[in-house]
Design an enzyme around this catalytic site. Structure first.
Site, PDB file in Angstrom:
ATOM      1  N   LYS A   1      29.235  41.648  46.381  1.00  0.00           N
ATOM      2  CA  LYS A   1      29.193  42.971  46.476  1.00  0.00           C
ATOM      3  C   LYS A   1      28.059  43.393  44.948  1.00  0.00           C
ATOM      4  O   LYS A   1      26.973  44.336  44.810  1.00  0.00           O
ATOM      5  CB  LYS A   1      30.098  43.331  45.560  1.00  0.00           C
ATOM      6  CG  LYS A   1      32.158  43.298  46.542  1.00  0.00           C
ATOM      7  CD  LYS A   1      32.471  43.254  46.118  1.00  0.00           C
ATOM      8  CE  LYS A   1      34.158  42.711  47.126  1.00  0.00           C
ATOM      9  NZ  LYS A   1      34.911  42.497  46.100  1.00  0.00           N
TER      10      LYS A   1
ATOM     11  N   GLU B   1      41.311  36.876  50.351  1.00  0.00           N
ATOM     12  CA  GLU B   1      39.955  36.897  51.265  1.00  0.00           C
ATOM     13  C   GLU B   1      40.804  35.616  52.600  1.00  0.00           C
ATOM     14  O   GLU B   1      41.781  34.717  51.837  1.00  0.00           O
ATOM     15  CB  GLU B   1      38.682  36.300  51.419  1.00  0.00           C
ATOM     16  CG  GLU B   1      37.312  37.206  50.465  1.00  0.00           C
ATOM     17  CD  GLU B   1      37.337  38.505  51.755  1.00  0.00           C
ATOM     18  OE1 GLU B   1      37.043  38.487  52.065  1.00  0.00           O
ATOM     19  OE2 GLU B   1      37.790  39.482  50.896  1.00  0.00           O
TER      20      GLU B   1
HETATM   21  N1  HSE Z   1      38.933  39.814  48.223  1.00  0.00           N
HETATM   22  C1  HSE Z   1      38.124  40.962  47.558  1.00  0.00           C
HETATM   23  C2  HSE Z   1      39.411  41.130  46.185  1.00  0.00           C
HETATM   24  C3  HSE Z   1      38.730  42.134  48.715  1.00  0.00           C
HETATM   25  O1  HSE Z   1      40.112  40.704  45.846  1.00  0.00           O
HETATM   26  O2  HSE Z   1      37.780  42.003  45.937  1.00  0.00           O
HETATM   27  C4  HSE Z   1      38.089  42.980  48.457  1.00  0.00           C
HETATM   28  O3  HSE Z   1      36.728  43.347  48.861  1.00  0.00           O
END
Ligand code: HSE
Length: 412
Positions: free
Chosen positions: A197, A182
């Site tokens: 998630k 991110e």
């Molecule tokens: N930053 C997230 C990860 C991207 O590394 O899984 C995918 O959602």
């Protein structure tokens, strides 16, 4: 019958371009972008300049656009785009997990009120088709737990640090370069991203809307040479594992913690940016889904699948939510925990006789509730301690490893 989609796309960064490339290579499916809204008009683009705008209302107020694809970074802007699109009777595809997790209730209501669909397969575990699997395949089964690896960046870092002897910082920079992390990588390594998630999966799998702020998340920022020694000597590995479990009282336990796992654990060989989801149901028992959880193409492919589903007016039915029994979050169950850090810092929480002195610091094994960790989280962070759940099969090898220091704390 297949519906004509007139698409307005928000964001043409890593995932937006990934989607474009996936679409360009799709043999049968054709979807045309009518407009693409971007933040940086000065950047050189691979598509006709005419397609681009910096004004979101060019898409939102265009009545000919019936489908909005939201692939931007900023969850606040994404919230406005998604909610305004739904209010204008446009179907929406989003990959923004924070936005979805933090506004689940409102987003469900907007979909119901405006008879539109918001689908978000790409928001959870990239290329693993887990949401539609939960919605369609497990729609009637009583699930007992979901766990796995939901963050590609932290898994990439852990793999590089433990298996390839790279530095934490170097591995993190690499994850950023590869487009996995991110913009603020604390969201990855601090366990926030996998928590969003987990909250989304909790709705699809258990029919419960959890508030992200109520769910514990501890990350991998404080791993040190102590964990590397554990790995080198005993093969136990750290994975950042979100977990949601139905308790014997029918309520739900959910948290994100690093976990010490042994070589026979199903997540042991899930490396680099790969994600995995373990779904356990009363009748189906345990099933393991593996796939790339981050990166332009795996995520782009999940977005494409959602776009394609909208051609058939696909909607999540949220059966488990609309027919659910009264369940709530319960943080009272005790779990086995491993703490490491400076010995004197461990003693500030656990007292003088609990910390086992090991090379480069100390270790404490404890059995505490999730609520206890939440109550002590600020102190744990301030003292730079690393905390992990101990998987059952990791306990004996871990105790053996500690015997090396001839100071075994017997966990009862
Ligand atoms: N930053 C997230 C990860 C991207 O590394 O899984 C995918 O959602």
């Amino acid at each position: 019958m297949s519906k004509q989609l007139n698409i307005g796309l928000f964001g043409f960064g890593c995932v937006g371009q990934g989607l474009y490339e996936v679409l360009s290579n799709s043999v049968k499916f054709k979807a045309d972008f009518q407009k693409i809204c971007i933040k940086h008009p000065e950047k050189k683009r691979i598509l006709d300049q005419q397609l681009f705008t910096t004004n979101k209302w060019d898409i939102l107020n265009d009545p000919t656009i019936n489908t909005v694809i939201e692939l931007i970074d900023d969850p606040q802007d994404a919230y406005i785009i998604v909610t305004e699109a739904l209010k204008r009777n446009k179907n929406v595809v989003t990959a923004n997990k924070k936005l979805v997790a933090e506004h689940l209730e409102e987003l469900l209501e907007l979909q119901r009120k405006h008879h539109v669909s918001l689908i978000h397969e790409a928001a959870v575990c990239g290329g693993i088709p887990i949401i539609r699997t939960l919605e369609e395949y497990y729609d009637n089964e009583r699930l007992t737990s979901i766990t796995g690896i939901f963050n590609g960046s932290s898994n990439y870092i852990l793999t590089k640090v433990f298996k390839e002897n790279q530095s934490y910082q170097g591995a993190l920079e690499q994850a950023q370069k590869l487009g996995f992390a991110e913009t603020d990588p604390t969201l990855d390594v601090g366990g926030f991203d996998p928590k969003y998630k987990l909250v989304i999966l909790a709705l699809h799998a258990f029919g419960i809307i959890l508030k992200p702020k109520d769910v514990l998340n501890c990350g991998i920022q404080n791993i040190s040479s102590i964990e590397k020694n554990v790995y080198d000597d005993s093969s136990l590995q750290i994975k950042l594992t979100p977990s949601i479990q139905r308790l014997p009282n029918g309520h739900i336990q959910a948290f994100v913690l690093p976990q010490l796992i042994g070589t026979t654990h199903p997540l042991y060989n899930i490396n680099n940016e790969y994600n995995a989801v373990i779904v356990e149901g009363i009748f189906s028992n345990e099933q393991l889904f593996i796939g790339k959880g981050a990166g332009a193409h795996p995520t782009g492919s999940a977005v494409l699948s959602d776009i394609s589903a909208l051609c058939y007016d696909y909607k999540y039915e949220y059966k488990k939510y609309y027919h659910h029994q009264n369940i709530s979050l319960d943080n009272s169950a005790k779990i086995k925990l491993y703490f490491s850090g400076e010995k004197q810092n461990l003693e500030k929480i656990f007292g003088e006789d609990r910390a086992i002195e090991v090379e480069n610091g100390g270790v404490v094994l404890a059995e505490e509730s999730i609520q206890w960790v939440i109550d002590h989280q600020k102190q744990i962070e301030a003292l730079s301690l690393f905390v992990a759940q101990i998987h059952n099969e990791a306990l004996v090898p871990l105790q053996k490893w500690l015997k090396k220091y001839e100071l075994v704390y017997a966990l009862t």
